[in-house]
Write a protein that holds these residues in place. Structure first.
Motif, PDB file in Angstrom:
ATOM      1  N   TRP A   1     -11.873  -1.447  -7.543  1.00  0.00           N
ATOM      2  CA  TRP A   1     -11.384  -1.175  -6.203  1.00  0.00           C
ATOM      3  C   TRP A   1     -11.572  -2.409  -5.336  1.00  0.00           C
ATOM      4  CZ3 TRP A   1     -16.017   1.172  -7.759  1.00  0.00           C
ATOM      5  CH2 TRP A   1     -17.136   0.969  -6.959  1.00  0.00           C
ATOM      6  N   TYR A   2     -10.761  -2.458  -4.311  1.00  0.00           N
ATOM      7  CA  TYR A   2     -10.673  -3.627  -3.445  1.00  0.00           C
ATOM      8  C   TYR A   2     -10.786  -3.178  -1.995  1.00  0.00           C
ATOM      9  CZ  TYR A   2      -8.504  -5.480  -7.704  1.00  0.00           C
ATOM     10  OH  TYR A   2      -8.225  -5.837  -9.012  1.00  0.00           O
ATOM     11  N   ILE A   3     -11.573  -3.906  -1.226  1.00  0.00           N
ATOM     12  CA  ILE A   3     -11.614  -3.717   0.224  1.00  0.00           C
ATOM     13  C   ILE A   3     -10.970  -4.957   0.830  1.00  0.00           C
ATOM     14  CG2 ILE A   3     -13.058  -3.352   2.252  1.00  0.00           C
ATOM     15  CD1 ILE A   3     -15.231  -2.267   0.380  1.00  0.00           C
ATOM     16  N   ALA A   4      -9.844  -4.777   1.499  1.00  0.00           N
ATOM     17  CA  ALA A   4      -9.077  -5.902   2.038  1.00  0.00           C
ATOM     18  C   ALA A   4      -8.967  -5.773   3.549  1.00  0.00           C
ATOM     19  CB  ALA A   4      -7.680  -5.937   1.415  1.00  0.00           C
ATOM     20  N   ALA A   5      -9.074  -6.910   4.242  1.00  0.00           N
ATOM     21  CA  ALA A   5      -9.021  -6.870   5.707  1.00  0.00           C
ATOM     22  C   ALA A   5      -8.376  -8.124   6.264  1.00  0.00           C
ATOM     23  CB  ALA A   5     -10.425  -6.704   6.288  1.00  0.00           C
ATOM     24  N   THR A   6      -7.650  -7.944   7.352  1.00  0.00           N
ATOM     25  CA  THR A   6      -7.164  -9.043   8.177  1.00  0.00           C
ATOM     26  C   THR A   6      -8.049  -9.079   9.409  1.00  0.00           C
ATOM     27  OG1 THR A   6      -4.880  -8.815   7.405  1.00  0.00           O
ATOM     28  CG2 THR A   6      -5.215  -9.942   9.503  1.00  0.00           C
ATOM     29  N   ASN A   7      -8.892 -10.095   9.533  1.00  0.00           N
ATOM     30  CA  ASN A   7      -9.927 -10.100  10.563  1.00  0.00           C
ATOM     31  C   ASN A   7      -9.715 -11.159  11.622  1.00  0.00           C
ATOM     32  OD1 ASN A   7     -11.342  -7.942   9.521  1.00  0.00           O
ATOM     33  ND2 ASN A   7     -12.762  -9.196   8.339  1.00  0.00           N
ATOM     34  N   SER A   8     -10.395 -10.965  12.750  1.00  0.00           N
ATOM     35  CA  SER A   8     -10.342 -11.858  13.900  1.00  0.00           C
ATOM     36  C   SER A   8      -8.902 -11.984  14.397  1.00  0.00           C
ATOM     37  CB  SER A   8     -10.956 -13.223  13.563  1.00  0.00           C
ATOM     38  OG  SER A   8     -11.211 -13.951  14.741  1.00  0.00           O
ATOM     39  N   ASP A   9      -8.607 -13.054  15.130  1.00  0.00           N
ATOM     40  CA  ASP A   9      -7.246 -13.264  15.617  1.00  0.00           C
ATOM     41  C   ASP A   9      -7.061 -14.728  15.974  1.00  0.00           C
ATOM     42  OD1 ASP A   9      -8.643 -13.606  17.989  1.00  0.00           O
ATOM     43  OD2 ASP A   9      -8.004 -11.716  18.862  1.00  0.00           O
ATOM     44  N   GLY A  10      -5.837 -15.113  16.253  1.00  0.00           N
ATOM     45  CA  GLY A  10      -5.540 -16.491  16.661  1.00  0.00           C
ATOM     46  C   GLY A  10      -6.011 -17.505  15.636  1.00  0.00           C
ATOM     47  N   ALA A  11      -6.572 -18.600  16.130  1.00  0.00           N
ATOM     48  CA  ALA A  11      -7.020 -19.685  15.252  1.00  0.00           C
ATOM     49  C   ALA A  11      -8.202 -19.274  14.380  1.00  0.00           C
ATOM     50  CB  ALA A  11      -7.394 -20.906  16.087  1.00  0.00           C
ATOM     51  N   GLY A  12      -8.889 -18.199  14.734  1.00  0.00           N
ATOM     52  CA  GLY A  12     -10.016 -17.736  13.942  1.00  0.00           C
ATOM     53  C   GLY A  12      -9.640 -16.717  12.882  1.00  0.00           C
ATOM     54  N   GLY A  13      -8.358 -16.358  12.797  1.00  0.00           N
ATOM     55  CA  GLY A  13      -7.921 -15.319  11.880  1.00  0.00           C
ATOM     56  C   GLY A  13      -8.117 -15.684  10.418  1.00  0.00           C
ATOM     57  N   TYR A  14      -8.421 -14.691   9.608  1.00  0.00           N
ATOM     58  CA  TYR A  14      -8.600 -14.917   8.166  1.00  0.00           C
ATOM     59  C   TYR A  14      -8.375 -13.619   7.412  1.00  0.00           C
ATOM     60  CZ  TYR A  14     -13.209 -12.734   8.757  1.00  0.00           C
ATOM     61  OH  TYR A  14     -14.221 -11.853   9.046  1.00  0.00           O
ATOM     62  N   GLU A  15      -8.165 -13.738   6.103  1.00  0.00           N
ATOM     63  CA  GLU A  15      -7.989 -12.596   5.204  1.00  0.00           C
ATOM     64  C   GLU A  15      -9.173 -12.565   4.243  1.00  0.00           C
ATOM     65  OE1 GLU A  15      -5.176 -10.738   5.467  1.00  0.00           O
ATOM     66  OE2 GLU A  15      -4.031 -12.043   6.811  1.00  0.00           O
ATOM     67  N   VAL A  16      -9.730 -11.390   4.023  1.00  0.00           N
ATOM     68  CA  VAL A  16     -10.862 -11.268   3.106  1.00  0.00           C
ATOM     69  C   VAL A  16     -10.653 -10.074   2.193  1.00  0.00           C
ATOM     70  CG1 VAL A  16     -12.189  -9.939   4.825  1.00  0.00           C
ATOM     71  CG2 VAL A  16     -13.379 -11.063   2.915  1.00  0.00           C
ATOM     72  N   ILE A  17     -11.056 -10.217   0.942  1.00  0.00           N
ATOM     73  CA  ILE A  17     -10.972  -9.112  -0.002  1.00  0.00           C
ATOM     74  C   ILE A  17     -12.209  -9.110  -0.893  1.00  0.00           C
ATOM     75  CG2 ILE A  17      -9.580 -10.451  -1.650  1.00  0.00           C
ATOM     76  CD1 ILE A  17      -8.095  -7.741  -2.241  1.00  0.00           C
ATOM     77  N   TRP A  18     -12.855  -7.946  -0.988  1.00  0.00           N
ATOM     78  CA  TRP A  18     -14.023  -7.764  -1.853  1.00  0.00           C
ATOM     79  C   TRP A  18     -13.581  -7.016  -3.104  1.00  0.00           C
ATOM     80  CZ3 TRP A  18     -14.239  -7.051   3.456  1.00  0.00           C
ATOM     81  CH2 TRP A  18     -15.163  -7.840   4.163  1.00  0.00           C
ATOM     82  N   VAL A  19     -14.100  -7.425  -4.245  1.00  0.00           N
ATOM     83  CA  VAL A  19     -13.693  -6.853  -5.526  1.00  0.00           C
ATOM     84  C   VAL A  19     -14.875  -6.131  -6.181  1.00  0.00           C
ATOM     85  CG1 VAL A  19     -12.684  -7.327  -7.790  1.00  0.00           C
ATOM     86  CG2 VAL A  19     -12.048  -8.763  -5.820  1.00  0.00           C
ATOM     87  N   PHE A  20     -14.639  -4.902  -6.604  1.00  0.00           N
ATOM     88  CA  PHE A  20     -15.637  -4.098  -7.307  1.00  0.00           C
ATOM     89  C   PHE A  20     -15.035  -3.630  -8.628  1.00  0.00           C
ATOM     90  CE2 PHE A  20     -16.234  -3.816  -2.800  1.00  0.00           C
ATOM     91  CZ  PHE A  20     -17.592  -3.766  -2.585  1.00  0.00           C
ATOM     92  N   GLU A  21     -15.871  -3.527  -9.643  1.00  0.00           N
ATOM     93  CA  GLU A  21     -15.361  -3.098 -10.938  1.00  0.00           C
ATOM     94  C   GLU A  21     -16.366  -2.195 -11.640  1.00  0.00           C
ATOM     95  OE1 GLU A  21     -13.625  -4.927 -15.148  1.00  0.00           O
ATOM     96  OE2 GLU A  21     -13.999  -6.258 -13.435  1.00  0.00           O
ATOM     97  N   GLN A  22     -15.895  -0.994 -12.017  1.00  0.00           N
ATOM     98  CA  GLN A  22     -16.700  -0.039 -12.762  1.00  0.00           C
ATOM     99  C   GLN A  22     -18.092   0.147 -12.150  1.00  0.00           C
ATOM    100  OE1 GLN A  22     -16.546  -0.482 -17.033  1.00  0.00           O
ATOM    101  NE2 GLN A  22     -14.441  -1.213 -16.989  1.00  0.00           N
ATOM    102  N   GLY A  23     -18.102   0.317 -10.847  1.00  0.00           N
ATOM    103  CA  GLY A  23     -19.347   0.640 -10.162  1.00  0.00           C
ATOM    104  C   GLY A  23     -20.224  -0.528  -9.789  1.00  0.00           C
ATOM    105  N   GLU A  24     -19.688  -1.763  -9.854  1.00  0.00           N
ATOM    106  CA  GLU A  24     -20.471  -2.937  -9.483  1.00  0.00           C
ATOM    107  C   GLU A  24     -19.662  -3.854  -8.574  1.00  0.00           C
ATOM    108  OE1 GLU A  24     -21.926  -5.042 -12.836  1.00  0.00           O
ATOM    109  OE2 GLU A  24     -23.113  -3.378 -13.612  1.00  0.00           O
ATOM    110  N   TYR A  25     -20.367  -4.460  -7.621  1.00  0.00           N
ATOM    111  CA  TYR A  25     -19.739  -5.494  -6.809  1.00  0.00           C
ATOM    112  C   TYR A  25     -19.566  -6.755  -7.651  1.00  0.00           C
ATOM    113  CZ  TYR A  25     -19.244  -9.318  -3.496  1.00  0.00           C
ATOM    114  OH  TYR A  25     -18.805 -10.441  -2.845  1.00  0.00           O
ATOM    115  N   LYS A  26     -18.363  -7.363  -7.613  1.00  0.00           N
ATOM    116  CA  LYS A  26     -18.078  -8.522  -8.442  1.00  0.00           C
ATOM    117  C   LYS A  26     -17.975  -9.818  -7.646  1.00  0.00           C
ATOM    118  CE  LYS A  26     -17.997  -6.734 -12.528  1.00  0.00           C
ATOM    119  NZ  LYS A  26     -18.984  -7.147 -13.549  1.00  0.00           N
TER     120      LYS A  26
END
Length: 229
Positions: free
Chosen positions: A196-221
């Protein structure tokens, strides 16, 4: 005007999902090329399961932001080696308040909470620029979410439960990404790989960024962060 905000949120909801893609190759890796085409020089390899950020296409090849040897770079990958995150199943947003959000999908539960950033509780290092004094490091680390100014908010925690067991999310996965946008966050599940993946578009303007966390079979990867433009 009443329709503007819902339409904007719907647009950004799909934007978060569509811009990430997972590398999938039977060889266990994919080549990243300097230019589109199999004859172009290979600038590095990306392992299957890693997540890239999609930008433009050229001559049938996908131009991506990616990490090679832990360094952010750009190059071309053939689309046949990529699977867009929006192909996965979206978890249901069952609770959303001003500072927290909770998702559920079958045996998967994800809770995210943000809190105000308090400068005096952190080690702030500044640098001098022509525009004045700017934040250079927070707690001795580079950071995402502002263009040289102090953040307004930060993640307090991300809590996941998979098949009744809590999945530990280390502080290092969240303590250098600031100004989260919980309304622009999604959780997606790939049944085939049990990722599973947690994806977010965070902040705004010049500080904006995209982040995604990856988990697999019950563990953070792992985690991937991109500027997104």
């Amino acid at each position: 005007m009443k329709l503007f905000l819902p339409v904007l949120l719907l647009f950004t909801f799909f934007r978060v999902q569509a811009q990430f893609a997972v590398v999938e190759d039977k060889d266990g890796y994919v080549n990243v090329r300097r230019d589109p085409g199999t004859s172009a020089p290979v600038i590095g390899r990306i392992q299957s399961g890693d997540v890239v950020f999609l930008t433009d296409q050229k001559n049938g090849w996908q131009y991506v932001d990616c990490y090679i040897n832990h360094k952010n770079t750009t190059g071309y990958i053939h689309p046949s080696r990529l699977k867009a995150v929006d192909k996965f199943t979206s978890a249901h947003r069952v609770v959303h308040s001003a500072d927290s959000v909770f998702f559920r999908l079958g045996n998967l539960q994800v809770g995210i909470r943000e809190t105000s950033f308090v400068a005096k509780k952190n080690r702030i290092r500044y640098r001098k620029t022509e525009a004045g004094r700017m934040v250079d490091k927070i707690n001795d680390r580079s950071f995402w979410g502002t263009d040289g100014y102090l953040p307004a908010s930060q993640y307090q925690h991300i809590t996941c439960f998979w098949e009744g067991k809590e999945v530990a999310v280390p502080d290092s996965a969240i303590n250098d990404v600031f100004n989260p946008n919980l309304h622009m966050t999604t959780v997606l599940y790939d049944k085939g790989t049990k990722r599973w993946y947690i994806a977010a578009t965070n902040s705004d303007g010049a500080g904006g960024y995209e982040v995604i966390w990856v988990f697999e079979q019950g563990e953070y990867k792992q985690r991937f962060v991109y500027y997104g433009f």
